[in-house]
Design an enzyme around this catalytic site. Structure first.
Site, PDB file in Angstrom:
ATOM      1  CB  SER A  86      -0.903   5.496  -7.756  1.00  0.00           C
ATOM      2  OG  SER A  86      -2.086   5.696  -7.015  1.00  0.00           O
TER       3      SER A  86
ATOM      4  CG  HIS B  25      -1.926   1.161  -8.752  1.00  0.00           C
ATOM      5  ND1 HIS B  25      -1.764  -0.213  -8.731  1.00  0.00           N
ATOM      6  CD2 HIS B  25      -2.317   1.513  -7.502  1.00  0.00           C
ATOM      7  CE1 HIS B  25      -2.028  -0.662  -7.509  1.00  0.00           C
ATOM      8  NE2 HIS B  25      -2.377   0.370  -6.758  1.00  0.00           N
TER       9      HIS B  25
ATOM     10  CG  ASP C 186      -4.558   3.264  -5.131  1.00  0.00           C
ATOM     11  OD1 ASP C 186      -4.259   2.088  -4.865  1.00  0.00           O
ATOM     12  OD2 ASP C 186      -3.713   4.131  -5.397  1.00  0.00           O
TER      13      ASP C 186
ATOM     14  CG  MET D 130      -8.947   3.631  -1.132  1.00  0.00           C
ATOM     15  SD  MET D 130      -8.001   4.950  -0.341  1.00  0.00           S
ATOM     16  CE  MET D 130      -6.474   4.857  -1.268  1.00  0.00           C
TER      17      MET D 130
ATOM     18  CG  HIS E 215      -4.744  -1.795  -4.535  1.00  0.00           C
ATOM     19  ND1 HIS E 215      -3.859  -1.005  -3.819  1.00  0.00           N
ATOM     20  CD2 HIS E 215      -5.072  -2.818  -3.711  1.00  0.00           C
ATOM     21  CE1 HIS E 215      -3.663  -1.532  -2.626  1.00  0.00           C
ATOM     22  NE2 HIS E 215      -4.402  -2.631  -2.542  1.00  0.00           N
TER      23      HIS E 215
ATOM     24  CG  MET F  56      -6.708  -0.762  -0.822  1.00  0.00           C
ATOM     25  SD  MET F  56      -5.740   0.762  -0.628  1.00  0.00           S
ATOM     26  CE  MET F  56      -5.878   1.419  -2.287  1.00  0.00           C
TER      27      MET F  56
ATOM     28  CG  MET G 108      -0.440  -2.644   0.570  1.00  0.00           C
ATOM     29  SD  MET G 108      -0.605  -1.521  -0.832  1.00  0.00           S
ATOM     30  CE  MET G 108      -0.688   0.081   0.005  1.00  0.00           C
TER      31      MET G 108
ATOM     32  N   GLY H  64      -4.693   3.288   2.281  1.00  0.00           N
ATOM     33  CA  GLY H  64      -5.776   4.213   2.590  1.00  0.00           C
ATOM     34  C   GLY H  64      -5.521   5.647   2.179  1.00  0.00           C
ATOM     35  CG  PHE H  65      -5.097   8.504   3.788  1.00  0.00           C
ATOM     36  CD1 PHE H  65      -5.987   9.512   3.430  1.00  0.00           C
ATOM     37  CD2 PHE H  65      -5.433   7.659   4.833  1.00  0.00           C
ATOM     38  CE1 PHE H  65      -7.182   9.677   4.111  1.00  0.00           C
ATOM     39  CE2 PHE H  65      -6.627   7.820   5.526  1.00  0.00           C
ATOM     40  CZ  PHE H  65      -7.504   8.832   5.161  1.00  0.00           C
TER      41      PHE H  65
ATOM     42  N   GLY I 148       0.876   9.585  -0.318  1.00  0.00           N
ATOM     43  CA  GLY I 148       1.827  10.525   0.267  1.00  0.00           C
ATOM     44  C   GLY I 148       2.527  10.057   1.518  1.00  0.00           C
TER      45      GLY I 148
ATOM     46  CG  ASP J  62       0.743   1.132  -3.856  1.00  0.00           C
ATOM     47  OD1 ASP J  62       1.235   2.257  -3.756  1.00  0.00           O
ATOM     48  OD2 ASP J  62      -0.476   0.939  -4.011  1.00  0.00           O
ATOM     49  N   GLY J  63       3.684   2.218  -2.225  1.00  0.00           N
ATOM     50  CA  GLY J  63       3.740   3.028  -1.011  1.00  0.00           C
ATOM     51  C   GLY J  63       5.063   3.741  -0.843  1.00  0.00           C
TER      52      GLY J  63
END
Length: 218
Positions: free
Chosen positions: A8, A33, A35, A37, A66, A68, A137, A142-143, A145, A175-176
């Protein structure tokens, strides 16, 4: 089939995205990947089609985008034209996923559907036959880490079991909070694709981190 790894770029240095993409390609990553947002569906704001278009010039890796965002149908064509290989949207963002999936296919991109942690696996089961991937997920989107949510493992297992029992070609992406340990746990539950950000880009040796995740499938 071995485990696929999709690093990502959310965790990469945004001033050096081209360099990060080339690094992941050399490391043997399978996809990249991306992201997206919008500050509405999720509280953070990241990138749009113009960045995907620029990134496409610097890598041959499939861009695993992805979305979002609140209105995936509206932005499907701009991202497809920018060079997205696959587009994944959230089931929570739309009233009816079917038209969005159909539009993604019309545009020639691989259709994916994602679910947040609070969404039951049963919500995506009717659509799996029409999807290239389903993205589970294991953190709140959204974030980057965040810590892996182990209570999502049964959801991975339920979806992958349904795919296996119905002999579908849909892949399960996770993912996550993915690292070597949580990646192994996800793969054991039936995940096919691992998305990892911090554990790769913040590692002392990012290439070794990719190799470690890919080795899980062996």
């Amino acid at each position: 089939m071995g485990i696929l790894v999709s690093p990502s770029i959310l965790s990469a240095d945004f001033a050096k995205l081209a360099e990060a993409a080339r690094q992941m390609e050399r490391a043997g990553a399978d996809w990249l990947h991306v992201d997206v947002m919008d500050g509405h569906f999720v509280p953070n704001i990241t990138i749009g089609p113009v960045v995907v278009k620029s990134l496409k010039k610097h890598t041959s890796l499939p861009l695993d985008v992805h979305l979002m965002i609140t209105d995936p149908l509206k932005y499907a064509e701009p991202f497809a034209k920018a060079g997205a290989w696959g587009l994944t949207f959230h089931i929570e963002a739309v009233r009816d996923p079917a038209p969005v999936i159909a539009e993604f296919k019309r545009l020639g991109v691989k259709p994916g559907l994602s679910i947040k942690p609070k969404t039951a696996a049963s919500a995506v089961l009717p659509y799996l036959k029409d999807l290239h991937l389903v993205l589970v997920m294991t953190v709140e989107p959204g974030f980057g880490g965040q810590a892996f949510m182990p209570e999502m493992v049964p959801k991975i297992r339920e979806i992958s079991g349904y795919i296996r029992d119905h002999k579908l070609s849909c892949q399960v992406e996770v993912d996550g909070g993915i690292d070597a340990m949580t990646g192994r746990e996800s793969a054991a539950a039936g995940a096919h694709v691992l998305v990892a950000g911090n554990s790769i880009f913040n590692a002392p040796d990012p290439a070794a981190a990719v190799a470690q995740l890919k080795a899980i499938g062996n």
